[in-house]
Design a protein around this motif. Structure first.
Motif, mmCIF file in Angstrom:
data_model
loop_
_atom_site.group_PDB
_atom_site.id
_atom_site.type_symbol
_atom_site.label_atom_id
_atom_site.label_comp_id
_atom_site.label_asym_id
_atom_site.label_seq_id
_atom_site.Cartn_x
_atom_site.Cartn_y
_atom_site.Cartn_z
ATOM 1 N N ASP A 1 0.842 -1.201 0.000
ATOM 2 C CA ASP A 1 0.000 0.000 0.000
ATOM 3 C C ASP A 1 0.876 1.251 0.000
ATOM 4 O O ASP A 1 0.513 2.274 -0.567
ATOM 5 C CB ASP A 1 -0.899 0.023 1.238
ATOM 6 N N LEU A 2 2.033 1.137 0.644
ATOM 7 C CA LEU A 2 2.946 2.262 0.807
ATOM 8 C C LEU A 2 4.375 1.760 0.631
ATOM 9 O O LEU A 2 4.754 0.758 1.232
ATOM 10 C CB LEU A 2 2.772 2.872 2.205
ATOM 11 N N VAL A 3 5.135 2.463 -0.196
ATOM 12 C CA VAL A 3 6.560 2.173 -0.356
ATOM 13 C C VAL A 3 7.317 3.413 0.094
ATOM 14 O O VAL A 3 7.087 4.510 -0.425
ATOM 15 C CB VAL A 3 6.928 1.823 -1.817
ATOM 16 N N LEU A 4 8.202 3.221 1.050
ATOM 17 C CA LEU A 4 9.040 4.301 1.552
ATOM 18 C C LEU A 4 10.473 4.034 1.130
ATOM 19 O O LEU A 4 11.062 3.024 1.529
ATOM 20 C CB LEU A 4 8.952 4.384 3.077
ATOM 21 N N THR A 5 11.012 4.916 0.300
ATOM 22 C CA THR A 5 12.418 4.806 -0.059
ATOM 23 C C THR A 5 13.193 5.775 0.818
ATOM 24 O O THR A 5 12.657 6.800 1.250
ATOM 25 C CB THR A 5 12.680 5.156 -1.538
ATOM 26 N N ASN A 6 14.441 5.456 1.085
ATOM 27 C CA ASN A 6 15.302 6.423 1.755
ATOM 28 C C ASN A 6 16.665 6.365 1.097
ATOM 29 O O ASN A 6 17.204 5.306 0.824
ATOM 30 C CB ASN A 6 15.352 6.220 3.265
ATOM 31 N N GLY A 7 17.160 7.566 0.765
ATOM 32 C CA GLY A 7 18.445 7.688 0.087
ATOM 33 C C GLY A 7 18.291 8.044 -1.373
ATOM 34 O O GLY A 7 17.246 7.843 -1.982
ATOM 35 N N GLY A 8 19.353 8.629 -1.917
ATOM 36 C CA GLY A 8 19.396 8.936 -3.339
ATOM 37 C C GLY A 8 18.618 10.152 -3.778
ATOM 38 O O GLY A 8 18.295 10.296 -4.953
ATOM 39 N N THR A 9 18.312 11.060 -2.834
ATOM 40 C CA THR A 9 17.504 12.236 -3.190
ATOM 41 C C THR A 9 18.319 13.529 -3.209
ATOM 42 O O THR A 9 17.759 14.609 -3.334
ATOM 43 C CB THR A 9 16.336 12.419 -2.198
ATOM 44 N N GLY A 10 19.627 13.401 -3.087
ATOM 45 C CA GLY A 10 20.477 14.586 -3.023
ATOM 46 C C GLY A 10 21.025 15.025 -4.362
ATOM 47 O O GLY A 10 20.421 14.796 -5.408
ATOM 48 N N PHE A 11 22.189 15.636 -4.333
ATOM 49 C CA PHE A 11 22.781 16.260 -5.519
ATOM 50 C C PHE A 11 23.945 15.476 -6.122
ATOM 51 O O PHE A 11 24.516 15.894 -7.119
ATOM 52 C CB PHE A 11 23.321 17.651 -5.160
ATOM 53 N N THR A 12 24.347 14.356 -5.516
ATOM 54 C CA THR A 12 25.520 13.669 -6.045
ATOM 55 C C THR A 12 25.204 13.031 -7.397
ATOM 56 O O THR A 12 24.040 12.825 -7.758
ATOM 57 C CB THR A 12 26.061 12.582 -5.086
ATOM 58 N N SER A 13 26.245 12.690 -8.102
ATOM 59 C CA SER A 13 26.068 12.090 -9.433
ATOM 60 C C SER A 13 25.469 10.689 -9.354
ATOM 61 O O SER A 13 25.050 10.143 -10.380
ATOM 62 C CB SER A 13 27.415 12.030 -10.163
ATOM 63 N N ARG A 14 25.378 10.090 -8.156
ATOM 64 C CA ARG A 14 24.796 8.753 -7.984
ATOM 65 C C ARG A 14 23.398 8.811 -7.374
ATOM 66 O O ARG A 14 22.818 7.773 -7.058
ATOM 67 C CB ARG A 14 25.709 7.910 -7.085
ATOM 68 N N ASP A 15 22.808 9.989 -7.218
ATOM 69 C CA ASP A 15 21.469 10.128 -6.633
ATOM 70 C C ASP A 15 20.410 10.083 -7.727
ATOM 71 O O ASP A 15 20.158 11.082 -8.400
ATOM 72 C CB ASP A 15 21.369 11.435 -5.831
ATOM 73 N N PHE A 16 19.789 8.904 -7.896
ATOM 74 C CA PHE A 16 18.823 8.679 -8.979
ATOM 75 C C PHE A 16 17.413 8.358 -8.491
ATOM 76 O O PHE A 16 16.536 8.071 -9.296
ATOM 77 C CB PHE A 16 19.276 7.495 -9.846
ATOM 78 N N THR A 17 17.186 8.340 -7.196
ATOM 79 C CA THR A 17 15.888 7.896 -6.681
ATOM 80 C C THR A 17 14.704 8.694 -7.225
ATOM 81 O O THR A 17 13.717 8.086 -7.655
ATOM 82 C CB THR A 17 15.894 7.885 -5.142
ATOM 83 N N PRO A 18 14.744 10.029 -7.257
ATOM 84 C CA PRO A 18 13.585 10.761 -7.795
ATOM 85 C C PRO A 18 13.307 10.428 -9.260
ATOM 86 O O PRO A 18 12.143 10.260 -9.656
ATOM 87 C CB PRO A 18 13.971 12.233 -7.622
ATOM 88 N N GLU A 19 14.357 10.314 -10.052
ATOM 89 C CA GLU A 19 14.166 10.012 -11.478
ATOM 90 C C GLU A 19 13.611 8.605 -11.674
ATOM 91 O O GLU A 19 12.723 8.390 -12.501
ATOM 92 C CB GLU A 19 15.494 10.180 -12.233
ATOM 93 N N ALA A 20 14.112 7.645 -10.901
ATOM 94 C CA ALA A 20 13.607 6.274 -10.988
ATOM 95 C C ALA A 20 12.147 6.214 -10.544
ATOM 96 O O ALA A 20 11.327 5.515 -11.149
ATOM 97 C CB ALA A 20 14.462 5.338 -10.141
ATOM 98 N N THR A 21 11.818 6.963 -9.495
ATOM 99 C CA THR A 21 10.439 6.988 -9.006
ATOM 100 C C THR A 21 9.509 7.609 -10.054
ATOM 101 O O THR A 21 8.446 7.055 -10.355
ATOM 102 C CB THR A 21 10.355 7.768 -7.671
ATOM 103 N N LYS A 22 9.920 8.724 -10.629
ATOM 104 C CA LYS A 22 9.095 9.368 -11.662
ATOM 105 C C LYS A 22 8.863 8.451 -12.854
ATOM 106 O O LYS A 22 7.813 8.506 -13.498
ATOM 107 C CB LYS A 22 9.735 10.677 -12.123
ATOM 108 N N ALA A 23 9.836 7.593 -13.150
ATOM 109 C CA ALA A 23 9.714 6.689 -14.292
ATOM 110 C C ALA A 23 8.668 5.599 -14.071
ATOM 111 O O ALA A 23 8.140 5.047 -15.043
ATOM 112 C CB ALA A 23 11.067 6.046 -14.600
ATOM 113 N N VAL A 24 8.341 5.284 -12.810
ATOM 114 C CA VAL A 24 7.403 4.186 -12.557
ATOM 115 C C VAL A 24 6.029 4.633 -12.053
ATOM 116 O O VAL A 24 5.083 3.861 -12.104
ATOM 117 C CB VAL A 24 7.986 3.135 -11.579
ATOM 118 N N ILE A 25 5.926 5.869 -11.573
ATOM 119 C CA ILE A 25 4.617 6.308 -11.061
ATOM 120 C C ILE A 25 3.699 6.706 -12.218
ATOM 121 O O ILE A 25 4.144 7.069 -13.293
ATOM 122 C CB ILE A 25 4.735 7.454 -10.034
#
Length: 158
Positions: free
Chosen positions: A64-88
């Motif tokens: 019902d709920l997925v909570l991610t933590n990490g990967g939301t910053g500015f480093t070149s390895r922070d991809f969580t927002p982009e990956a999330t946008k790709a699946v929602i």
């Protein structure tokens, strides 16, 4: 009871170079929520892996709920927002906006979060920061409102 999956996204934690303290904090906070944690994993900052896990949790595990933590910053390895946008399928901008606004009073660094939130099927996905302080404060900022949103999403009385 809501079905919750917790996904920590961290290269160092996935390699065992650092303990996953933020994932532990998220799980501890969820114990006070009417929920059961159905899945917890730690993976590296790999966009395809992040997308795959999010899709699996939503489509196969029926979280019902997925909570991610990490990967939301500015480093070149922070991809969580982009990956999330790709699946929602639908974005829920108010959740990360509320987290940033409410947490700004606690730390100016809250403005640096690129976290997003959205819906895939009948699952709400929320990105949390990777720091223990950021994850705790961000989740606590929105936790009391989540049951109303989840009940609407799940077609329950609200």
């Amino acid at each position: 009871m809501y079905r919750v999956a917790v996904l920590t996204i961290s290269d160092k934690c996935s390699r065992g170079q650092r303990e996953d303290k933020s994932g532990a904090i998220v799980q501890e906070i969820i114990k006070n929520f009417p929920a059961e944690i159905i899945k917890y994993e730690v993976i590296p900052d790999e966009p395809e892996m992040i997308k795959g896990k999010l899709i699996d949790y939503c489509d196969n595990l029926k979280a019902d709920l997925v909570l991610t933590n990490g990967g939301t910053g500015f480093t070149s390895r922070d991809f969580t927002p982009e990956a999330t946008k790709a699946v929602i399928e639908r974005e829920v901008p108010g959740i990360p906006e509320a987290m940033r606004v409410l947490c700004l009073g606690l730390s100016k660094r809250a403005m640096l979060s690129r976290a997003v939130s959205g819906i895939r099927g009948r699952t709400l996905i929320i990105n949390l920061p990777g720091s223990t302080k950021g994850a705790k404060e961000s989740l606590e900022a929105v936790l009391d409102t989540l049951p109303h949103g989840l009940d609407m999403l799940l077609n329950k009385e609200h």
